[in-house]
Design an enzyme around this catalytic site. Structure first.
Site, short mmCIF file in Angstrom:
data_model
loop_
_atom_site.label_atom_id
_atom_site.label_comp_id
_atom_site.label_asym_id
_atom_site.label_seq_id
_atom_site.Cartn_x
_atom_site.Cartn_y
_atom_site.Cartn_z
CD GLU A 8 51.16 -48.97 56.34
OE1 GLU A 8 51.07 -48.42 56.36
OE2 GLU A 8 49.37 -49.45 56.16
CG HIS A 42 39.69 -47.53 52.48
ND1 HIS A 42 40.80 -47.84 52.92
CD2 HIS A 42 38.84 -46.68 53.27
CE1 HIS A 42 40.77 -47.12 54.49
NE2 HIS A 42 39.66 -46.78 53.77
#
Length: 571
Positions: free
Chosen positions: A470, A442
């Site tokens: 995203e 991450h």
């Protein structure tokens, strides 16, 4: 143009005094008549009961109009040498000089033999020989297309002694210059702030420039031109200008100040003017019996609708309508006077057209001020919207990772931003981003998201939002939005490859872009627009990713189109 007119003034003979025996500039008709197309000038001269010599008697719808000039009207003066009248289409004009003993001398002219001159909206024809024995001159006009062609006919000694003076022509040239100025202003204004009413006003100004050139009789100063071209050009340019005025007013006044019914009636009157009055302007041979009446009568409902629209807009508080009312009411009054003369209600010299031209000059000045005021108001609204957009950047409603606005900040302000010109919505999604987190962790994924946020936030005239994960959304104002979005999409791949070293493959993005024109979608629903953009994004994904799918939102949305761009390799 002023130089042309000055040369004309210098070349024109001076008006002689009464002692020279030529104090009268023109000879007016004594009597009028109308008939079928079989009677001759000699026959008409012998039928005194067919003539009307005390007002009226003209009929532009009859096959033939007759005009009689008596010698008593030029008694003691230099005999006339020219016949002149208002420019209009006709089939044939026969001019006959009748002597006391019944001897006649005639000259017959076709339409293309008429000579428009720079002395108002007139053309001239040479008379047959006028002698001391001549008692009258009879003009036979076959197929006249306007009543003023009959009522404004005159005899004169020379082209320098017609109804319009050189000073009146100079005044007309000044008006022409005043009409050209707002046309240039409109062109420059449109490049700064693209509004439809500016284009429509430019059409109006251009039409009025042509009208002054044709109807004012200035065009022969520059180029040879026929009577038919002058006649059609004048009436058609006026019709086009009046039609453009309807669409201009609809676009110029503030939204909501014209009820839908009034707005539709206004637009319908514009099309009516363009089609019906425009047809009558063409003055076909077969429409001679009715086109003059059709042309002028058709303006009556148009004038009524324009006045009603102005009143309604004023009652509803339109500031723009105040400028239009001040500009158009004098013009409507002057045009109404011209309408009455055109129908033959009364006769008057063509120099009275100066009132209409002066009203045109007043109109362009006042409307130009109104457009400037509208320009300032629009700029202030857009500046306020941009200021609000900048203010949003300083609010707490931000995504903590990228620094972009979040969904909450956008929901309450989307409608205001759309009204201020942000008409394009682009929904970005990173392709295979889950693999980045799964493969590199991450921390690397967050770094990628920060780079994407920097790329999107750098685009001018836009507002960038992170919706979550995203998925990003960008609102854009201005032109070339799709090209700008595609540049952003390709820049993401380049910047991520350059700034995130841990990645071992190119990260691309897909985009769903929806253009939502304010004109067709005055009340924008963000939820509906987002779903449309998301559907386009799905199309781009289904098409192989690394694509942009675009569409424009209409009242009844057409099928979307997918625009594919080749994937760009990272630098």
């Amino acid at each position: 143009m002023l130089l042309h007119l000055a040369a004309f003034a210098a070349a024109a003979p001076s008006v002689a005094s009464a002692q020279d025996g030529v104090s009268k500039a023109t000879t007016h008709p004594s009597c009028f008549a109308a008939s079928g197309d079989t009677r001759t000038s000699s026959q008409m001269a012998s039928f005194s009961t067919r003539w009307t010599c005390e007002g009226g008697g003209w009929d532009a719808s009859a096959p033939v109009s007759w005009i009689r000039f008596e010698k008593i009207d030029w008694q003691g003066e230099t005999p006339p040498a020219l016949f002149f009248t208002r420019i209009s289409r006709f089939d044939e004009i026969e001019l006959t000089a009748i002597d006391a003993d019944g001897t006649t001398r005639s000259k017959t002219y076709s339409e293309n033999q008429g000579r428009p001159i720079a002395a108002g909206p007139i053309f001239t024809l040479p008379l047959p020989a006028i002698t001391d024995e001549t008692r009258s001159v009879v003009a036979r006009i076959a197929g006249p297309h306007s009543a003023p062609m009959v009522t404004e006919a005159r005899l004169t000694t020379s082209t320098a002694r017609t109804d319009w003076t050189v000073m009146q022509l100079l005044f007309l040239a000044m008006i022409l210059g005043m009409l050209v100025t707002p046309l240039l202003f409109d062109i420059n204004f449109y490049f700064v702030l693209r509004e439809r009413f500016v284009v429509l006003h430019a059409y109006m100004a251009l039409s009025m420039v042509l009208y002054v050139l044709f109807a004012g009789g200035l065009l022969p100063l520059f180029i040879p031109v026929s009577v038919s071209a002058m006649a059609i050009g004048a009436s058609l340019s006026w019709a086009v200008g009046v039609a453009a005025a309807a669409f201009f007013f609809s676009a110029f006044v503030e939204r909501g100040t014209l009820p839908p019914l009034v707005d539709r009636a206004l637009r319908a009157s514009g099309w009516w003017t363009l089609l019906v009055i425009g047809f009558a302007s063409l003055q076909f041979d077969w429409s001679q019996s009715f086109d003059n009446t059709l042309y002028f009568i058709s303006f009556v409902p148009v004038i009524a609708i324009y006045l009603a629209a102005i009143v309604v807009a004023l009652v509803n508080g339109s500031r723009a309508a105040r400028y239009v009312a001040a500009a158009w009411i004098p013009l409507i009054l002057a045009a109404s006077e011209r309408l009455l003369r055109g129908l033959g209600v009364y006769a008057a010299p063509p120099s009275l057209d100066q009132l209409l031209f002066a009203a045109l000059a007043l109109e362009v000045v006042i409307v130009a001020l109104g457009i400037a005021s509208k320009y300032v108001a629009i700029r202030q609204d857009r500046d306020s919207a941009r200021a609000e957009a900048r203010m949003l950047e300083n609010l707490s409603e931000r995504d903590p990772l990228t620094g972009l606005l979040n969904r909450r900040a956008l929901d309450d302000r989307f409608a205001a931003l759309h009204r201020s010109g942000y008409e394009t919505v682009a929904l970005f999604d990173l392709d295979h981003f889950k693999q980045v987190n799964d493969t590199h962790g991450h921390e690397v994924g967050d770094k990628v998201l920060k780079v994407v946020g920097d790329v999107l936030n750098a685009e001018p005239d836009s507002v960038a939002v992170r919706l979550g994960g995203e998925e990003f959304l960008v609102l854009l104002s201005g032109t070339n939005a799709e090209i700008r979005v595609e540049t952003l999409r390709q820049t993401i791949a380049v910047r991520v490859a350059r700034e995130v070293d841990a990645l071992n493959s190119i990260l691309t993005a897909s985009v769903g872009l929806i253009h939502v024109p304010l004109a067709g979608n005055p009340v924008a629903d963000f939820g509906h627009i987002y779903r449309r953009a998301d559907a386009l994004l799905y199309e781009a994904k289904a098409g192989g990713r690394n694509l942009l799918a675009s569409d424009t939102m209409h009242a009844q949305p057409p099928g979307s189109t997918v625009t594919a761009f080749a994937a760009q390799s990272a630098a």
